[in-house]
Motif scaffolding. Structure first.
Motif, short mmCIF file in Angstrom:
data_model
loop_
_atom_site.label_atom_id
_atom_site.label_comp_id
_atom_site.label_asym_id
_atom_site.label_seq_id
_atom_site.Cartn_x
_atom_site.Cartn_y
_atom_site.Cartn_z
N ALA A 12 0.83 -1.20 0.00
CA ALA A 12 0.00 0.00 0.00
C ALA A 12 0.87 1.25 0.00
O ALA A 12 1.95 1.27 0.57
CB ALA A 12 -0.91 0.00 1.22
N CYS A 13 0.38 2.29 -0.66
CA CYS A 13 1.09 3.56 -0.76
C CYS A 13 0.15 4.67 -0.29
O CYS A 13 -1.00 4.75 -0.74
CB CYS A 13 1.50 3.79 -2.21
SG CYS A 13 2.39 5.32 -2.52
N SER A 14 0.63 5.53 0.62
CA SER A 14 -0.26 6.57 1.11
C SER A 14 0.52 7.78 1.63
O SER A 14 1.68 7.69 2.02
CB SER A 14 -1.17 6.04 2.23
OG SER A 14 -0.41 5.53 3.31
N ARG A 26 -4.36 10.43 0.99
CA ARG A 26 -4.43 9.78 -0.31
C ARG A 26 -3.88 8.37 -0.12
O ARG A 26 -2.80 8.19 0.45
CB ARG A 26 -3.59 10.53 -1.36
CG ARG A 26 -4.01 11.96 -1.59
CD ARG A 26 -5.34 12.05 -2.34
NE ARG A 26 -5.67 13.42 -2.68
CZ ARG A 26 -6.36 14.25 -1.90
NH1 ARG A 26 -6.80 13.82 -0.72
NH2 ARG A 26 -6.64 15.48 -2.29
N GLU A 28 -3.57 4.26 -1.94
CA GLU A 28 -3.79 3.34 -3.05
C GLU A 28 -3.03 2.05 -2.78
O GLU A 28 -1.87 2.09 -2.35
CB GLU A 28 -3.34 3.95 -4.37
CG GLU A 28 -3.70 3.09 -5.59
CD GLU A 28 -3.47 3.80 -6.91
OE1 GLU A 28 -3.36 3.09 -7.94
OE2 GLU A 28 -3.40 5.04 -6.92
N ALA A 30 -1.01 -0.42 -4.35
CA ALA A 30 -0.31 -0.32 -5.63
C ALA A 30 1.08 -0.93 -5.54
O ALA A 30 2.08 -0.22 -5.46
CB ALA A 30 -0.21 1.15 -6.04
N HIS A 34 5.10 2.66 -5.94
CA HIS A 34 5.24 3.71 -4.92
C HIS A 34 6.02 4.92 -5.43
O HIS A 34 5.62 6.07 -5.19
CB HIS A 34 5.92 3.14 -3.68
CG HIS A 34 5.15 2.04 -3.02
ND1 HIS A 34 4.64 0.96 -3.68
CD2 HIS A 34 4.80 1.85 -1.71
CE1 HIS A 34 4.01 0.16 -2.85
NE2 HIS A 34 4.10 0.67 -1.63
N LEU A 37 3.81 7.04 -7.56
CA LEU A 37 2.60 7.62 -6.98
C LEU A 37 2.83 8.60 -5.84
O LEU A 37 2.03 9.52 -5.64
CB LEU A 37 1.69 6.49 -6.45
CG LEU A 37 1.08 5.56 -7.49
CD1 LEU A 37 0.36 4.41 -6.80
CD2 LEU A 37 0.11 6.33 -8.38
N MET A 41 0.77 12.17 -4.89
CA MET A 41 -0.13 12.17 -3.72
C MET A 41 0.16 13.36 -2.81
O MET A 41 -0.75 14.05 -2.34
CB MET A 41 0.04 10.87 -2.94
CG MET A 41 -0.60 9.66 -3.54
SD MET A 41 -0.37 8.20 -2.47
CE MET A 41 -1.41 7.00 -3.31
N ARG A 186 -1.27 2.76 7.07
CA ARG A 186 -1.71 3.93 6.33
C ARG A 186 -1.07 5.18 6.91
O ARG A 186 -0.86 5.29 8.13
CB ARG A 186 -3.23 4.08 6.36
CG ARG A 186 -3.98 2.88 5.80
CD ARG A 186 -5.48 3.11 5.84
NE ARG A 186 -5.90 4.15 4.91
CZ ARG A 186 -6.82 3.98 3.97
NH1 ARG A 186 -7.39 2.79 3.80
NH2 ARG A 186 -7.16 4.98 3.18
#
Length: 225
Positions: A12-14, A26, A28, A30, A34, A37, A41, A186
């Motif tokens: 996960a990427c946030s 934000r 996703e 993904a 990373h 993105l 973000m 997250r």
């Protein structure tokens, strides 16, 4: 207080903003995207809030444990932002962030991330008024050797429970465990924990920002004994 957080240690990427207690994120799922993105973000969050990175009071990074590449991405990006803005940083455990996503359940959490090489990153977290608190220490170990927590009802979360569920349950037969699916570390959870650390003065300079590689630390201990 304005904080910007990044968490990229798992698939996960946030990124998230803390604006005087309000959190904007934000997120996703993904894997392997990373690098592509994370900066968009960050730019999206700042633009929506009408802010620049120089307006932040500090920056927060998920320091691991997790994917070596993912942890380095978060550390490097936050280090660069903090150096450019001349602001301090806060390191937040990825396992703590994973547990913090379940804080509203008000139950202890067995956090396990798949560490590959037939091992898990492991931490036991208990709910407190200021957020999830680590019980004991974080570990990297095989599912058969995770430290035994006290007997009580536990929530379980993380990719380690997907990869090694049967082996972990066999190690913990006396525990009442409920696995919560599709839970990932997250940045929103990281920044909530970081606000607590910020208030307590637990901050670093940008130059002091380092990833947490539990496996590396264990290897070094073994070599020195």
């Amino acid at each position: 207080m304005k904080l910007l957080a990044i968490e990229t240690a798992t698939e996960a990427c946030s990124a998230a903003l803390w604006l005087d207690g309000d959190i904007h994120e934000r997120f996703e799922f993904a894997p392997r995207r990373h690098t592509e993105l994370i900066l968009p973000m960050v730019d999206s969050l700042l633009a929506a809030a009408g802010l620049r990175s120089a307006d932040m009071d500090g920056f927060v990074y998920g320091c691991g444990p997790g994917s070596f590449t993912g942890v380095r991405i978060a550390t490097g990006v936050v280090q660069g932002l903090a150096l450019a803005a001349d602001r301090p940083v806060v390191a937040v455990s990825t396992l703590a962030a994973l547990s913090q996503t379940l804080i509203e359940h008000d139950q202890p959490v067995l956090a396990a991330l798949d560490a590959r090489m037939d091992e898990v990153y492991w931490g036991c977290y208990l709910p407190a008024d200021s957020g999830m608190q680590l019980q004991g220490a974080e570990h990297v170990c095989s599912p058969e050797t995770v430290p035994l927590p006290e007997t009580r009802q536990w929530l379980a979360a993380g990719s380690g429970w997907y990869s090694y569920a049967e082996r972990l349950r066999a190690r913990l037969p006396a525990l009442d465990i409920t696995v919560v699916a599709d839970v990932w570390p997250r940045a929103a959870a990281s920044v909530a924990l970081a606000a607590r650390n910020w208030t307590a003065g637990r901050v670093l300079t940008a130059a002091q920002a380092r990833p947490t590689y539990l496996r590396d630390r264990v290897a070094q201990v073994k070599q020195s004994t």
